[in-house]
Design a protein around this motif. Structure first.
Motif, short mmCIF file in Angstrom:
data_model
loop_
_atom_site.label_atom_id
_atom_site.label_comp_id
_atom_site.label_asym_id
_atom_site.label_seq_id
_atom_site.Cartn_x
_atom_site.Cartn_y
_atom_site.Cartn_z
N GLU A 45 42.42 40.05 48.68
CA GLU A 45 43.76 40.17 49.26
C GLU A 45 44.25 41.60 49.14
O GLU A 45 43.78 42.37 48.31
CB GLU A 45 44.74 39.21 48.59
CG GLU A 45 45.11 39.57 47.18
CD GLU A 45 46.13 38.61 46.59
OE1 GLU A 45 47.09 39.11 45.98
OE2 GLU A 45 45.96 37.39 46.73
N SER B 224 47.93 43.11 48.65
CA SER B 224 49.31 42.70 48.38
C SER B 224 50.00 43.70 47.47
O SER B 224 49.38 44.65 46.98
CB SER B 224 49.31 41.31 47.73
OG SER B 224 48.64 41.35 46.50
N LYS C 22 52.26 39.93 50.86
CA LYS C 22 50.84 40.00 51.18
C LYS C 22 50.63 40.55 52.58
O LYS C 22 51.25 40.08 53.53
CB LYS C 22 50.18 38.63 51.05
CG LYS C 22 50.17 38.14 49.63
CD LYS C 22 49.41 36.87 49.47
CE LYS C 22 49.46 36.48 48.00
NZ LYS C 22 48.70 35.31 47.71
N GLU D 43 37.70 35.49 46.52
CA GLU D 43 39.01 35.77 47.12
C GLU D 43 39.24 37.27 47.19
O GLU D 43 38.90 38.00 46.25
CB GLU D 43 40.13 35.16 46.28
CG GLU D 43 40.12 33.67 46.20
CD GLU D 43 41.25 33.12 45.35
OE1 GLU D 43 42.03 33.91 44.76
OE2 GLU D 43 41.37 31.90 45.27
N GLU E 232 45.08 37.92 53.22
CA GLU E 232 44.39 37.21 52.14
C GLU E 232 43.29 36.34 52.74
O GLU E 232 43.53 35.55 53.64
CB GLU E 232 45.39 36.34 51.37
CG GLU E 232 44.78 35.59 50.23
CD GLU E 232 45.79 34.78 49.44
OE1 GLU E 232 45.44 34.36 48.34
OE2 GLU E 232 46.91 34.56 49.94
#
Length: 144
Positions: free
Chosen positions: A57, A59, A35, A55, A38
Motif C-alpha cells: 500500500e 498511505s 490511502k 500486501e 492498496e
C-alpha cells in the motif's frame, strides 16, 4: 410513576450525549489514514484455504506524515519453509521483500524487509514467492 419516567428519560439523554461527545473527541484526536492505493495477493491451497498473504500500500497518517509512504508485508504458513531459508517476494520482475525464515513452516516479512518500492502497481500483476531460489507459489494481485 412520572418521576420514574423522567429519570429514565434523562438517563437516555445523558447516555446519548456522552456517546456524541466520545465520537467528537475520537474524531478530533484520532489518527486518520489516507490511502493512495492498496493491493494484495492471497495464496490458497487446493481446498481454498488461505495459507499466505502479500500486501502493499501507499498511505500516510494525515497528522504525522506529510508525504505518502510505501508499506508492505508478507506472511505465509507452508511446510516447505525451512528455518534460515532465504525468501524473496517479487512483483513482476521487481524484488519487493527479502528476508530469512525465522521458524520452520512460518514466514513473516515486514517493513524492515523492503528492498524496492513499487510506484504504480496494477491489478493482475503477478506476485511470485521464491524460497532459496525456487518458486513456491505465484498469484495475481488485486485491489484490497
Amino acid at each position: 410513576m412520572v418521576t420514574f419516567f423522567t429519570v429514565v428519560q434523562y438517563f437516555f439523554i445523558g447516555v446519548f450525549g456522552l456517546v456524541v461527545l466520545l465520537v467528537i473527541y475520537g474524531y478530533a484526536t484520532g489518527n486518520r489514514i489516507e490511502k493512495e492505493w492498496e493491493y494484495e495477493a492471497d495464496f490458497r491451497n487446493d481446498k481454498n484455504r488461505e495459507f499466505g498473504e502479500f500486501e502493499i500500500e501507499r498511505s500516510r497518517n494525515v497528522k504525522t506524515e506529510p508525504e505518502f509512504s510505501f508499506k508492505s508485508k508478507f506472511k505465509m504458513r507452508h511446510e516447505s519453509l525451512t528455518q534460515f531459508s532465504k525468501i524473496q517476494i517479487y512483483l513482476e520482475e521487481i524484488l519487493v521483500l527479502e528476508g530469512v525464515v525465522s521458524s520452520p513452516g512460518h514466514a513473516f516479512l515486514g517493513m524492515d524487509a523492503i528492498q524496492n518500492e513499487v510506484d504504480s502497481p496494477q491489478a493482475g500483476q503477478i506476485c511470485r514467492v521464491l524460497c532459496d531460489g525456487k518458486e513456491l507459489v505465484s498469484q495475481a494481485i488485486h485491489l484490497d
